[in-house]
Design an enzyme around this catalytic site. Structure first.
Site, short mmCIF file in Angstrom:
data_model
loop_
_atom_site.label_atom_id
_atom_site.label_comp_id
_atom_site.label_asym_id
_atom_site.label_seq_id
_atom_site.Cartn_x
_atom_site.Cartn_y
_atom_site.Cartn_z
N HIS A 69 0.95 -1.24 -0.03
CA HIS A 69 -0.20 -0.06 0.06
C HIS A 69 0.92 1.16 0.03
O HIS A 69 2.06 1.27 0.44
CB HIS A 69 -1.02 -0.02 1.37
CG HIS A 69 -2.28 -1.00 1.00
ND1 HIS A 69 -3.14 -1.15 1.72
CD2 HIS A 69 -2.13 -1.97 0.24
CE1 HIS A 69 -3.92 -2.25 1.50
NE2 HIS A 69 -3.45 -2.79 0.50
N GLU A 116 0.77 3.82 1.95
CA GLU A 116 1.12 4.39 3.08
C GLU A 116 2.41 3.64 3.70
O GLU A 116 3.45 4.30 4.23
CB GLU A 116 0.19 4.31 4.25
CG GLU A 116 -0.92 4.93 3.89
CD GLU A 116 -2.10 4.12 3.04
OE1 GLU A 116 -1.77 3.24 2.15
OE2 GLU A 116 -3.10 4.09 3.36
N CYS A 131 -5.54 1.26 5.69
CA CYS A 131 -6.34 0.08 6.14
C CYS A 131 -5.43 -0.39 7.28
O CYS A 131 -4.65 0.37 7.97
CB CYS A 131 -5.87 -0.99 4.95
SG CYS A 131 -4.22 -1.46 5.12
N1 LIG Z 1 -5.29 3.12 2.13
C1 LIG Z 1 -4.95 2.32 1.10
C2 LIG Z 1 -6.06 1.20 0.58
C3 LIG Z 1 -5.80 0.58 -0.58
N2 LIG Z 1 -4.72 0.69 -1.22
C4 LIG Z 1 -4.31 -0.18 -2.33
C5 LIG Z 1 -4.19 -1.34 -2.14
C6 LIG Z 1 -4.71 -1.72 -3.56
O1 LIG Z 1 -3.70 -1.66 -4.61
C7 LIG Z 1 -5.67 -0.63 -4.20
C8 LIG Z 1 -7.08 -1.28 -3.65
O2 LIG Z 1 -7.79 -1.74 -4.64
P1 LIG Z 1 -9.35 -1.72 -4.64
O3 LIG Z 1 -9.92 -2.82 -3.68
O4 LIG Z 1 -10.04 -0.59 -4.46
O5 LIG Z 1 -9.56 -2.51 -6.33
O6 LIG Z 1 -5.17 0.44 -3.20
C9 LIG Z 1 -3.30 1.68 -0.80
O7 LIG Z 1 -2.60 1.78 -1.19
N3 LIG Z 1 -3.71 2.36 0.41
ZN LIG Z 2 -2.91 -0.45 3.77
#
Ligand SMILES: Nc1ccn([C@H]2C[C@H](O)[C@@H](COP(=O)(O)O)O2)c(=O)n1
Ligand SMILES: [Zn+2]
Length: 162
Positions: A80, A82, A106
């Site tokens: 992710h 962060e 998350c």
């Molecule tokens: N705070 C976050 C939440 C999610 N991510 C990333 C992880 C995945 O690459 C994407 C989420 O995918 P989705 O379920 O919306 O198709 O975003 C993050 O970097 N930071």
């Molecule tokens: Zn995350």
């Protein structure tokens, strides 16, 4: 003409725009997320976006969201934004820093944010609000004294020609 410009961007606009710019590097076809870590005195310390770990090819690992085999989805591989921003930092301590992020963290990133000593999270989208991952994040942030606040959009259009 001794007066300064009046329409310069605010710190919040600047750092959220930098976070979103970082997110534009993401290869994720569904959610491009960017993060920018800033010191208490407004110096940019690190940036990150969601992507696969080094050596895990963007062209070989899967970008899909749904499959009965979790190994064929992105979720088990992607780092992710962060966490990447925290791991990209090479300068020592992030104690007391602020994190600007385009999507609410998350639970796994929340753990890393807390343990890194980041004390403030400024987020834009909260599109997964109410999911267990985001509920757990909010509970942990509250328990650990990490302030989280929604970025107030200003509707300013920042255009850059490169
Ligand atoms: N705070 C976050 C939440 C999610 N991510 C990333 C992880 C995945 O690459 C994407 C989420 O995918 P989705 O379920 O919306 O198709 O975003 C993050 O970097 N930071
Ligand atoms: Zn995350």
């Amino acid at each position: 003409m001794n007066d300064k410009r009046k329409d310069y961007i605010t710190w919040d606009e600047y750092f959220m725009a930098v976070a979103k710019l970082a997110g534009m590097r993401s290869k994720d076809p569904n959610s491009q997320v960017g993060a920018c870590i800033v010191s208490a005195d407004n110096k940019i310390l690190s940036m990150g976006y969601n992507g696969f770990p080094m050596g895990c090819s963007d062209d070989e690992f899967p970008w899909g969201r749904d499959d009965e085999d979790p190994l064929k989805t992105k979720y088990v591989y992607v780092t992710h934004s962060e966490l990447n921003a925290i791991l990209n930092y090479r300068g020592g301590s992030l104690e007391g820093a602020k994190l600007y992020v385009s999507l609410f963290p998350c639970n796994e990133c929340a753990k890393a944010i807390i343990q890194a000593g980041i004390k403030t999270v400024i987020y834009d989208s909260d599109k997964y609000d109410g999911t267990p991952a985001v509920m757990a994040s909010k509970m942990m942030f509250q328990a650990a004294g990490v302030q989280f606040k929604k970025y107030t959009p200003t509707d300013r259009k920042i255009e850059i020609t490169v």
